[in-house]
Motif scaffolding. Structure first.
Motif, PDB file in Angstrom:
ATOM      1  N   ASP A 174       0.861  -1.180   0.000  1.00 21.53           N
ATOM      2  CA  ASP A 174       0.000   0.000   0.000  1.00 21.53           C
ATOM      3  C   ASP A 174       0.906   1.242   0.000  1.00 21.53           C
ATOM      4  N   SER A 175       0.537   2.236  -0.844  1.00 16.26           N
ATOM      5  CA  SER A 175       1.417   3.395  -1.011  1.00 16.26           C
ATOM      6  C   SER A 175       1.609   4.175   0.293  1.00 16.26           C
ATOM      7  N   PHE A 176       0.541   4.332   1.072  1.00 19.81           N
ATOM      8  CA  PHE A 176       0.687   5.102   2.310  1.00 19.81           C
ATOM      9  C   PHE A 176       1.468   4.306   3.361  1.00 19.81           C
ATOM     10  N   GLU A 177       1.348   2.981   3.286  1.00 19.38           N
ATOM     11  CA  GLU A 177       2.173   2.165   4.193  1.00 19.38           C
ATOM     12  C   GLU A 177       3.644   2.427   3.876  1.00 19.38           C
ATOM     13  N   LEU A 178       3.957   2.491   2.561  1.00 18.58           N
ATOM     14  CA  LEU A 178       5.351   2.757   2.172  1.00 18.58           C
ATOM     15  C   LEU A 178       5.807   4.105   2.746  1.00 18.58           C
ATOM     16  N   LEU A 179       4.964   5.144   2.572  1.00 18.70           N
ATOM     17  CA  LEU A 179       5.351   6.475   3.068  1.00 18.70           C
ATOM     18  C   LEU A 179       5.567   6.456   4.588  1.00 18.70           C
ATOM     19  N   SER A 180       4.734   5.667   5.281  1.00 22.40           N
ATOM     20  CA  SER A 180       4.844   5.635   6.743  1.00 22.40           C
ATOM     21  C   SER A 180       6.116   4.922   7.189  1.00 22.40           C
ATOM     22  N   LYS A 181       6.724   4.160   6.247  1.00 26.99           N
ATOM     23  CA  LYS A 181       7.902   3.369   6.633  1.00 26.99           C
ATOM     24  C   LYS A 181       9.215   3.879   6.055  1.00 26.99           C
ATOM     25  N   ARG A 201      20.395  18.625   3.336  1.00 27.05           N
ATOM     26  CA  ARG A 201      20.652  19.007   1.951  1.00 27.05           C
ATOM     27  C   ARG A 201      19.358  19.431   1.259  1.00 27.05           C
ATOM     28  N   PRO A 202      19.464  20.314   0.260  1.00 31.14           N
ATOM     29  CA  PRO A 202      18.241  20.913  -0.307  1.00 31.14           C
ATOM     30  C   PRO A 202      17.591  20.070  -1.398  1.00 31.14           C
ATOM     31  N   PHE A 203      16.975  18.925  -1.001  1.00 32.31           N
ATOM     32  CA  PHE A 203      16.425  18.025  -2.010  1.00 32.31           C
ATOM     33  C   PHE A 203      14.917  17.809  -1.872  1.00 32.31           C
ATOM     34  N   ALA A 204      14.200  18.832  -1.428  1.00 33.61           N
ATOM     35  CA  ALA A 204      12.743  18.660  -1.282  1.00 33.61           C
ATOM     36  C   ALA A 204      12.084  18.355  -2.632  1.00 33.61           C
ATOM     37  N   SER A 205      12.580  18.957  -3.700  1.00 33.98           N
ATOM     38  CA  SER A 205      11.965  18.688  -5.011  1.00 33.98           C
ATOM     39  C   SER A 205      12.253  17.260  -5.465  1.00 33.98           C
ATOM     40  N   PHE A 206      13.419  16.749  -5.074  1.00 36.73           N
ATOM     41  CA  PHE A 206      13.747  15.355  -5.369  1.00 36.73           C
ATOM     42  C   PHE A 206      12.765  14.449  -4.604  1.00 36.73           C
ATOM     43  N   ALA A 207      12.524  14.785  -3.335  1.00 36.02           N
ATOM     44  CA  ALA A 207      11.551  14.014  -2.535  1.00 36.02           C
ATOM     45  C   ALA A 207      10.176  14.067  -3.199  1.00 36.02           C
ATOM     46  N   GLU A 208       9.789  15.246  -3.664  1.00 36.92           N
ATOM     47  CA  GLU A 208       8.465  15.395  -4.295  1.00 36.92           C
ATOM     48  C   GLU A 208       8.362  14.491  -5.525  1.00 36.92           C
ATOM     49  N   GLY A 209       9.437  14.429  -6.305  1.00 37.91           N
ATOM     50  CA  GLY A 209       9.456  13.560  -7.486  1.00 37.91           C
ATOM     51  C   GLY A 209       9.353  12.093  -7.088  1.00 37.91           C
ATOM     52  N   LEU A 210      10.112  11.693  -6.045  1.00 40.75           N
ATOM     53  CA  LEU A 210      10.027  10.295  -5.582  1.00 40.75           C
ATOM     54  C   LEU A 210       8.599   9.967  -5.141  1.00 40.75           C
ATOM     55  N   LEU A 211       7.941  10.940  -4.507  1.00 40.89           N
ATOM     56  CA  LEU A 211       6.557  10.716  -4.064  1.00 40.89           C
ATOM     57  C   LEU A 211       5.648  10.502  -5.272  1.00 40.89           C
ATOM     58  N   LEU A 212       5.845  11.319  -6.325  1.00 41.41           N
ATOM     59  CA  LEU A 212       5.025  11.132  -7.534  1.00 41.41           C
ATOM     60  C   LEU A 212       5.278   9.755  -8.140  1.00 41.41           C
ATOM     61  N   GLY A 213       6.550   9.343  -8.139  1.00 41.73           N
ATOM     62  CA  GLY A 213       6.913   8.017  -8.675  1.00 41.73           C
ATOM     63  C   GLY A 213       6.278   6.918  -7.847  1.00 41.73           C
ATOM     64  N   CYS A 214       6.193   7.129  -6.533  1.00 44.49           N
ATOM     65  CA  CYS A 214       5.596   6.134  -5.635  1.00 44.49           C
ATOM     66  C   CYS A 214       4.109   5.976  -5.971  1.00 44.49           C
ATOM     67  N   PHE A 238      -0.945  10.941  -6.971  1.00 45.96           N
ATOM     68  CA  PHE A 238      -0.749  11.721  -5.744  1.00 45.96           C
ATOM     69  C   PHE A 238      -0.884  13.196  -6.101  1.00 45.96           C
ATOM     70  N   ILE A 239      -1.809  13.872  -5.432  1.00 40.30           N
ATOM     71  CA  ILE A 239      -1.899  15.326  -5.606  1.00 40.30           C
ATOM     72  C   ILE A 239      -1.123  15.944  -4.444  1.00 40.30           C
ATOM     73  N   ILE A 240       0.009  16.571  -4.795  1.00 43.59           N
ATOM     74  CA  ILE A 240       0.934  17.029  -3.755  1.00 43.59           C
ATOM     75  C   ILE A 240       0.984  18.546  -3.725  1.00 43.59           C
ATOM     76  N   THR A 241       0.774  19.103  -2.527  1.00 43.04           N
ATOM     77  CA  THR A 241       0.996  20.546  -2.371  1.00 43.04           C
ATOM     78  C   THR A 241       1.911  20.741  -1.165  1.00 43.04           C
ATOM     79  N   ARG A 242       2.636  21.846  -1.171  1.00 41.93           N
ATOM     80  CA  ARG A 242       3.514  22.129  -0.035  1.00 41.93           C
ATOM     81  C   ARG A 242       2.792  23.033   0.941  1.00 41.93           C
ATOM     82  N   LEU A 243       2.817  22.654   2.216  1.00 44.97           N
ATOM     83  CA  LEU A 243       2.217  23.514   3.243  1.00 44.97           C
ATOM     84  C   LEU A 243       3.297  24.497   3.674  1.00 44.97           C
ATOM     85  N   LEU A 244       3.174  25.721   3.246  1.00 41.40           N
ATOM     86  CA  LEU A 244       4.252  26.668   3.494  1.00 41.40           C
ATOM     87  C   LEU A 244       4.133  27.289   4.884  1.00 41.40           C
ATOM     88  N   SER A 245       5.287  27.402   5.542  1.00 39.15           N
ATOM     89  CA  SER A 245       5.332  28.103   6.829  1.00 39.15           C
ATOM     90  C   SER A 245       6.571  28.989   6.782  1.00 39.15           C
TER      91      SER A 245
END
Ligand code: HEM
Length: 187
Positions: free
Chosen positions: A91-98, A137-150, A158-165
């Protein structure tokens, strides 16, 4: 940073833009390593940032977009080259949780020199999570791409948005992820 990441990047650039661009990229970049990467070597992550910055100038695509597309394409390669790591996850969310508690722990055992980011998983509802990324290291966009691939790997979107703070950056960001089954997507 692991050599596999560099060899995959150059392979992708060659497939997408041709070997002349790879040649030009390596000669423009004047890298400390000389750019002759091996999958099992380890290289300074600054080289990856230099390569992507120069590629962005050559092909006129913004850096973050290139890094995200690269992450999306490499996800399946990471899975195929480490089939044992996915064992039992269906399950994709199981993967993210692990990622933090299992996947990157196993990656760290295989490659003791790997430098891995941290993820905090927060499930909002069945198809909605917040995933907080933090790295040195500044790889948030790399993480975002891996998430799309997942998502793609599990045949989901996956509809991904960044929660900006105030303190969000490429090294520290919370992703809001909503998943949809591909069969349920219209249009
Ligand atoms: C959606 C799931 C995943 C996400 C979001 C993710 C995220 C990341 C990110 C952002 C990095 C770059 C380093 C940094 O930011 O400091 C990284 C590195 C890495 N990840 Fe993951 N990862 C995921 C799943 C996986 C899987 C399934 C594998 C292997 C089977 C894997 C293996 C690696 C490896 C080998 C590195 C390179 C470490 C280095 O170069 O030092 N990751 N991951």
């Amino acid at each position: 940073m692991m050599g596999q990441i560099f060899t995959e990047l150059l392979e992708l650039v060659e497939t997408k833009y041709g070997y002349e661009i790879v040649d030009q990229l390596l000669s423009n970049s004047k890298l400390h390593s000389g750019g002759s990467y091996t999958a099992i070597g380890t290289y300074n992550h600054i080289e990856l940032l230099i390569l992507v910055k120069n590629l962005s100038e050559l092909v006129h695509i913004p850096i973050n977009e290139l890094v995200r597309d690269f992450g999306e394409a490499i996800f399946i390669k990471l899975i195929l080259s480490h089939p044992q790591i996915l064992g039992g996850i269906s399950d994709s969310f199981e993967l993210l949780s692990k990622i933090d508690s299992y996947i990157h722990v196993e990656v760290g055992k295989l490659y003791p020199r790997a430098q891995l980011p941290h993820f905090k998983y927060d499930q909002i509802s069945d198809n909605h999570v917040h995933l907080h990324y933090r790295s040195t290291r500044p790889f948030a966009s790399f993480a975002e791409g891996l998430l799309l691939g997942c998502g793609q790997y599990f045949n989901e979107k996956f509809i991904i948005t960044r929660l900006l703070s105030a303190d969000s950056s490429e090294m520290n960001v919370t992703f809001d992820i909503v998943r949809q089954q591909k069969a349920l997507i219209h249009g």
